[in-house]
Design an enzyme around this catalytic site. Structure first.
Site: not given
Ligand code: APR
Length: 233
Positions: A220, A109
């Site tokens: 994580a 991304h």
């Molecule tokens: N350890 C593990 N998982 C975690 C933690 C943690 N400490 N904190 C939060 N999470 C999890 C949340 O429960 C959630 O399911 O990480 C996930 C993050 O999800 P999103 O905020 O949706 O992020 P992501 O999946 O990376 O988004 C994908 O969306 O907006 C676009 O381009 C942007 O790359 C991004 C894409």
């Protein structure tokens, strides 16, 4: 079970959460106070470039104040120690994987610390502000730089390389991603189809959790180092 030689890892915002970076889909559904569609689409940039540049300038500045966490460090250790194939595909635009030492890494991304000049099509390292319409160091044209970030509706980077790695993978691990955004959310299906074992590590089960052979829920910073120990044993 198939012997593990090639590993593909997909990371998302959850892997950087313990470093202090906000995830995209927090409980209030906003990203740092903004709706994603107000700052992360080409239409938003066309409509209000000042707002979008200011937003990403703030994210870029914030990046200077955070450090990689135990999950980034564990993946860097795996990258260094794993003798077989390995590819870390991150959806994150931060630079915490590389600051932890990961080398076999791909930013599907884009990256906060990269600028893309729409006048000359050059991409370049960029650590300062992009707001205020600075000139492109390559072609000298001002006001045509944009964050080198894949916005909604745009094509993620290096999809062919990712697909090839998924097809060769014996193990696919998704960590810290909610599974809302395609094509990344579909990688587990490609990997399964090609007979890879699949594992999810996330704070809570993701939307596609049922597609994985195994799902581990928790932070994580704890679960990723423990998993890396298992793999390197
Ligand atoms: N350890 C593990 N998982 C975690 C933690 C943690 N400490 N904190 C939060 N999470 C999890 C949340 O429960 C959630 O399911 O990480 C996930 C993050 O999800 P999103 O905020 O949706 O992020 P992501 O999946 O990376 O988004 C994908 O969306 O907006 C676009 O381009 C942007 O790359 C991004 C894409």
């Amino acid at each position: 079970m198939r012997e593990i030689h090639n590993i593909v890892i997909l990371t998302g915002a959850g892997i950087s959460a313990e470093s202090g970076l906000a995830i995209f889909r927090g409980p209030e559904g906003l990203w740092e106070g903004h709706r994603v569609e107000d700052v992360a689409t080409p239409e938003a940039f066309a409509r209000d470039p000042v707002l979008v540049q200011r937003f990403y300038d703030a994210r870029r500045e914030n990046l200077k104040r955070v450090e990689p966490n135990a999950a980034h460090a564990a993946l860097a250790r795996l990258d260094e120690a794993w003798p077989g194939g390995l590819l870390i595909v991150t959806q994150n635009v931060d630079d915490l994987h590389e600051r932890a030492g990961a080398k076999r890494l791909l930013h599907m991304h884009g990256e906060l610390n990269s600028a893309w000049c729409r006048a000359c099509d050059m991409r370049m390292a960029w650590s300062g502000a992009m707001g205020g319409d600075p000139a492109c160091p390559g072609c000298g044209v001002a006001g045509r730089l944009r964050p080198d970030i894949v916005w909604f509706g745009e094509m993620p980077y290096e999809m062919e390389r990712i697909d090839a790695a998924l097809m060769e993978a014996d193990l696919f691990v998704s960590m810290g991603t909610s599974g809302n955004v395609y094509p990344a959310a579909g990688f587990v299906q490609t990997a399964r189809y090609c007979s890879a074992r699949t594992l999810e590590i996330n704070l809570e089960p993701s939307i596609g959790s049922y597609l994985f052979d195994e799902s581990r829920t928790g932070r994580a910073g704890e679960l990723v180092p423990a998993w890396v120990e298992e793999v390197l044993k």
